[in-house]
Each structure stands twice: as structure tokens, then as C-alpha cells.
Design an enzyme around this catalytic site. Structure first.
Site, PDB file in Angstrom:
ATOM      1  N   ARG A 101      23.213  -9.887  -9.791  1.00 26.02           N
ATOM      2  CA  ARG A 101      24.075  -9.045 -10.619  1.00 26.02           C
ATOM      3  C   ARG A 101      23.329  -8.307 -11.729  1.00 26.02           C
ATOM      4  O   ARG A 101      23.619  -7.141 -12.034  1.00 26.02           O
ATOM      5  CB  ARG A 101      25.162  -9.938 -11.233  1.00 26.02           C
ATOM      6  N   SER A 133      40.906  -6.015 -19.856  1.00 22.95           N
ATOM      7  CA  SER A 133      41.586  -7.224 -19.417  1.00 22.95           C
ATOM      8  C   SER A 133      42.323  -6.902 -18.133  1.00 22.95           C
ATOM      9  O   SER A 133      42.859  -5.806 -17.962  1.00 22.95           O
ATOM     10  CB  SER A 133      42.576  -7.703 -20.484  1.00 22.95           C
ATOM     11  N   ASP A 150      -1.570 -22.843  -2.492  1.00 22.81           N
ATOM     12  CA  ASP A 150      -1.449 -21.445  -2.878  1.00 22.81           C
ATOM     13  C   ASP A 150      -2.759 -20.808  -3.330  1.00 22.81           C
ATOM     14  O   ASP A 150      -3.050 -19.663  -2.974  1.00 22.81           O
ATOM     15  CB  ASP A 150      -0.365 -21.279  -3.948  1.00 22.81           C
ATOM     16  N   HIS A 161      32.113 -19.604 -45.963  1.00 24.27           N
ATOM     17  CA  HIS A 161      32.996 -20.664 -45.460  1.00 24.27           C
ATOM     18  C   HIS A 161      34.289 -20.073 -44.889  1.00 24.27           C
ATOM     19  O   HIS A 161      35.328 -20.727 -44.873  1.00 24.27           O
ATOM     20  CB  HIS A 161      33.327 -21.690 -46.549  1.00 24.27           C
ATOM     21  N   VAL A 179      40.067  -4.189 -25.480  1.00 20.71           N
ATOM     22  CA  VAL A 179      38.664  -3.844 -25.284  1.00 20.71           C
ATOM     23  C   VAL A 179      37.881  -5.076 -25.742  1.00 20.71           C
ATOM     24  O   VAL A 179      37.724  -5.326 -26.942  1.00 20.71           O
ATOM     25  CB  VAL A 179      38.241  -2.608 -26.102  1.00 20.71           C
ATOM     26  N   SER A 235      -8.457 -25.129  -9.077  1.00 17.87           N
ATOM     27  CA  SER A 235      -7.319 -24.213  -9.014  1.00 17.87           C
ATOM     28  C   SER A 235      -6.820 -23.840 -10.399  1.00 17.87           C
ATOM     29  O   SER A 235      -6.407 -22.700 -10.659  1.00 17.87           O
ATOM     30  CB  SER A 235      -6.166 -24.837  -8.212  1.00 17.87           C
ATOM     31  N   ARG A 287       6.810 -21.968 -13.386  1.00 21.72           N
ATOM     32  CA  ARG A 287       7.494 -21.025 -12.501  1.00 21.72           C
ATOM     33  C   ARG A 287       8.866 -20.623 -13.040  1.00 21.72           C
ATOM     34  O   ARG A 287       9.525 -19.762 -12.472  1.00 21.72           O
ATOM     35  CB  ARG A 287       7.612 -21.626 -11.094  1.00 21.72           C
TER      36      ARG A 287
END
Length: 490
Positions: free
Chosen positions: A35, A322, A112, A198, A329, A150, A371
Site C-alpha cells: 500500500r 467518513s 550469501d 494540563h 474530514v 563474511s 535485515r
């Protein structure tokens, strides 16, 4: 198509559904690659698995070239400019076909970094077809990954990846957002705002000054992040240069290592175990997490100002706020930012706490942990994008800000009792118990401007003080807020 009415009425079971995992092209499991791909795509060039392998190729190629210079390793061939360019093209030409080929090699090696070594050796063997039969590159095969573990390759690769992600992607976006906020602070530096401490009405400020506080905080973290060090090492299996000194004695290997690491634009770490200690990463991620948390504070404050009506959101034509309430909004940009900042901080905190520990000379907890650097950066970058877009869609409701101030004359109790204290010190009689008298007048009471002025005029203060206080309104009681923005924001 079902022919039996009973069958058609039965609920569909999960076994009857198409298997989404088999759809081509593959469907992303996470939102950053699905997305929200558009907002975070630039990070793919730096923090993806393919980017890691490209940096591994880069480090291996540059190490090979360094070993031939001098040469560091006796008998190593001298490379021509064309041969060096051919080697560096292994990195610059790494594309979809290269990614697929490397994947095939790794399925055989099940390692790898070893796959990277074999991938480069294939290019060395193929060099005569490009450079001619006279090229010395096929004879340089055993210089690939020479004396390296490595982690020598990985730590340098990750340092380059993170450095690139910060400097080329994250930092420019975070800086642009902070500059956008600073511009808003300057624009609204003189707009009075009833503060709330507050959650209660308190000494007024200005909208610009409150935004400037957040911009100032964010900039301080950006300066720390801009000054981050990116450390690297190349010293063998346990940091002793053991293989180096046995294979080629008499070489100042720490000096070679230092010059090589620094040639990559990194800071050399002289003392390590098998791994570079990752302390620099923990420092960087802690600073980034702190930036995130300040940005989270900005998001919740702006959300609150929206809920109070101080900011109006500019509707996007055609957008739905909505699904059932047409008037709404929703402040979704700031809410999305909050959630993504929390996810990013959770990952950054985990990275910072996990990466500084490795059992004895090496364990592999850092491998899978690192990763997840991409998702940690990605959720932060997505939040930065959301906040920036959210801020662009805001308009100040100056009328409501003014009405809010005019409904809270009791906030002038503070300057009036302070002026009485000053008058008392100066010897003016009748100034006893100023705090208590203003407390009795204002606490739990709503006062009009006229009532407050009458009170002031009956105190017996010097004329100039009385005049100053009767001219004061909640909207003008903002101290030097505007001046603070102009003098200290930058």
C-alpha cells in the site's frame, strides 16, 4: 458454477479460495512494499536485500583492486584502467538479471557472501570476451575475498547502505519537513493562541512560537544524525589479522585496512571481534527514534489543535472523510503518522539494544536483526511523508483562536498578581497577598474583560501600571513569543 441451491447457500471455506501466495507478480506481505510503496520506494536502493548484495559486490571489488595496488599481495597483477572499470561495472550493472543469477548461485552455496565471491569470479573468467585475451583479470580470482571473513564484507556493506539511506533519502525528507514546520512557525509567529497546560486554559502564546518549539527540537536531533559516524572494519575472523599476517607477512595490515575503510567514506574501527561492534548503529538509531518521538509529539499536538478547531483541514476534492458521516474530514495523516512512528521506534529500539551484544567473538543474532533496518527506516519515512502532507492541508481558524482567548480573561490573573508583587517590592502600599486575591477572583470563575478592568482599577497601582494592565487582553498577553521565533528558530 454451483448447480445445487443448498451448495450455493453454503458459506465459502478458506480451502475454496484462490491462493494469494501463488499470484504473479508476488503480493507484498507488508504495507511498505504494498500500500505505501510509493512513499518509501527510494529506500529500496539502499536497504533492500538487493542493495545489500550490490554493496557486497562493491566492497569485494574495491578490496580486490586495493590488493593489486603496490601490490599489497606479492605477485598480484597490475590492473589497467580498463580492467578496473570492468570490475566496477560489476557493481554499476547489477540489475534484475544479476539479482536472479546471484540467487541461483546462493541456492547452491547456501551462503550469501560466498555466492558474491563466485558471482565476481564468473565475471573475471568472462573478462577476455570483453577486454581481450590479454587481460590479467582471470588470474586475479584468488584475490576475491582474500583473507576476509563474511563479516568483513557485511559490516562495510551495511555501513554504506545505512549511510546512503540516511544521507540520500531519510535526512533530506526529515529536513524538508522540519523546514516546512519552521516556515509555518514564522508565518504564524504573531497569531495569539490560548495555551493549555494540563489541558486547562493557561498563559497565552502564539501559534508560531509553539510550532517553533517543535521545529527547534527536531532540528537538534537532525544535527546529531547529520554528525553520525559510520564505522567499519576489515581484520579477519576474530579481528587479529591472523590470515593476513600468515599469508603475507611483513605488511602493515592495520594501515592497509584503515586506508581501505576510509577510502569507502567510513570511519575505521581498529579493535573488534569477528564483527564490527555496531555501537555506531545503536547511537544512530537512538537519535532517529528520538526524532520520531518528537515528531509523534507534533502529530498529537496538531491533532488536538484540529479537534479544538484551531486548524481547519482543507478538503480534498472527491475524498471521503467518513463512510457514513458526510461532514467529516478526519485528521488521518497525523493518525497514520503516529502509528508508523510507533512501529519505527519499536524497530529502532530493538536494533539499538540487540546489535550492541554478541556472544564472545561472534553470534548471528545481528544478521537477521539488520535485515529489519529497512522497515525501521521505512515506517519513519512514511510518517514524515504523512505529516508533511497533513501540514500542507491545514488552514488557521483565526476567528476561533480569538474567540477562545476572549472567553478566558481569567488567564490575566498571572500578570496582574505579578505586577502587584513588583509594586509591593517597590513600596506601593495595599499590595498584600496578590496571588491569593487573584486566586479568589479567578479560580473557577469566568470573568469578562470589563470585570477584570474594574478589578485592576480598584487595586491602587501606580497610574502607568494600571494603564498597562487595563490595556492588556488575553490576545495581547503573549510576551515576546513573536520575537523568540524570529531570533532563535534558526
Amino acid at each position: 458454477m454451483p448447480t445445487d441451491s443448498a451448495d450455493s447457500a453454503a458459506p465459502v471455506t478458506t480451502t475454496q479460495r484462490a491462493t494469494l501466495a501463488d499470484i504473479t507478480p508476488p503480493i507484498a506481505l507488508g504495507p511498505l512494499d504494498g500500500r505505501y510503496r510509493g512513499a518509501v520506494a527510494p529506500l529500496v536502493d539502499h536497504l533492500s536485500e538487493a542493495a545489500l548484495n550490490r554493496e557486497r559486490l562493491h566492497v569485494e571489488v574495491e578490496w580486490l583492486i586495493r590488493l593489486t595496488e603496490g601490490p599489497v599481495v606479492p605477485g598480484a597483477p597490475t590492473l589497467s584502467d580498463a580492467e578496473k572499470a570492468y570490475l566496477r561495472a560489476i557493481v554499476t550493472d547489477f540489475d534484475a538479471a544479476g539479482i536472479a543469477e546471484l540467487g541461483e548461485i546462493e541456492r547452491v552455496t547456501v551462503h550469501d557472501v560466498k555466492a558474491i565471491e563466485y558471482y565476481i569470479k564468473r565475471r573475471l573468467e568472462a573478462a577476455p570476451g570483453v577486454l581481450g585475451e590479454g587481460t590479467v583479470l582471470p588470474s586475479a580470482g584468488e584475490l576475491v575475498h582474500f583473507a576476509c571473513t563474511s563479516e568483513d564484507i557485511n559490516n562495510l556493506s551495511y555501513a554504506l547502505m545505512v549511510q546512503g539511506a540516511v544521507r540520500d533519502v531519510w535526512l533530506p525528507a526529515a529536513t524538508a519537513l522540519t523546514d516546512q514546520l519552521a516556515d509555518m512557525a514564522r508565518e504564524h509567529a504573531a497569531v495569539p493562541l490560548l495555551s493549555r497546560t494540563h489541558g486547562q486554559p493557561a498563559t497565552p502564546s502564539t501559534l508560531g512560537k509553539e510550532l517553533a518549539v517543535l521545529a527547534h527540537r527536531l532540528r537538534r536531533q537532525l544535527r546529531r544524525i547529520e554528525g553520525a559516524e559510520y564505522l567499519g572494519k576489515l581484520n579477519g575472523a576474530t579481528g587479529t589479522y591472523g590470515a593476513h599476517t600468515v599469508a603475507v607477512p611483513g605488511i602493515d595490515w592495520p594501515a592497509v585496512s584503515k586506508s581501505f575503510v576510509e577510502s569507502l567514506g567510513l570511519t575505521w574501527n581498529p579493535l573488534t571481534t569477528q564483527i564490527e561492534s555496531h555501537d555506531w548503529q545503536a547511537e544512530l538509531y537512538s537519535d532517529m527514534a528520538r526524532f520520531n518521538r518528537i515528531l509523534h509529539n507534533l502529530s498529537t499536538d496538531v491533532w488536538t489543535y484540529i479537534s479544538l478547531g484551531f486548524f481547519k483541514q482543507i478538503p480534498v476534492p472527491g475524498a471521503t472523510g467518513s463512510s457514513t458521516m458526510p461532514h467529516k474530514v478526519n485528521p488521518i495523516r497525523f493518525e497514520n503518522a503516529e502509528a508508523n512512528l510507533e512501529i519505527s521506534c519499536a524497530l529502532l529500539d530493538t536494533l539499538a539494544s540487540t546489535l550492541v551484544t554478541s556472544r564472545l567473538q561472534r553470534d548471528l543474532t545481528d544478521s537477521t536483526t539488520q535485515r529489519n533496518i529497512g522497515p525501521a527506516f521505512g515506517h519513519s519515512l512514511l510518517a514524515v511523508d504523512n505529516v508533511s502532507r497533513g501540514l500542507r492541508a491545514l488552514a488557521v481558524n483565526a476567528d476561533l483562536l480569538a474567540a477562545d482567548l476572549d472567553a478566558n480573561w481569567e488567564v490575566l490573573g498571572e500578570p496582574i498578581q505579578s505586577a502587584m508583587r513588583a509594586a509591593s517590592v517597590a513600596g506601593v502600599p495595599g499590595m498584600e497577598n496578590p496571588y491569593e486575591r487573584l486566586k479568589d477572583l479567578t479560580r473557577g470563575h469566568r470573568l469578562t474583560g470589563e470585570e477584570m478592568r474594574e478589578f485592576v482599577q480598584g487595586l491602587g497601582l501606580p497610574d502607568d501600571v494600571t494603564r498597562r494592565l487595563t490595556d492588556l487582553t488575553p490576545g495581547t498577553y503573549t510576551g515576546i513569543a513573536e520575537q523568540l521565533v524570529g531570533e532563535y528558530l534558526d
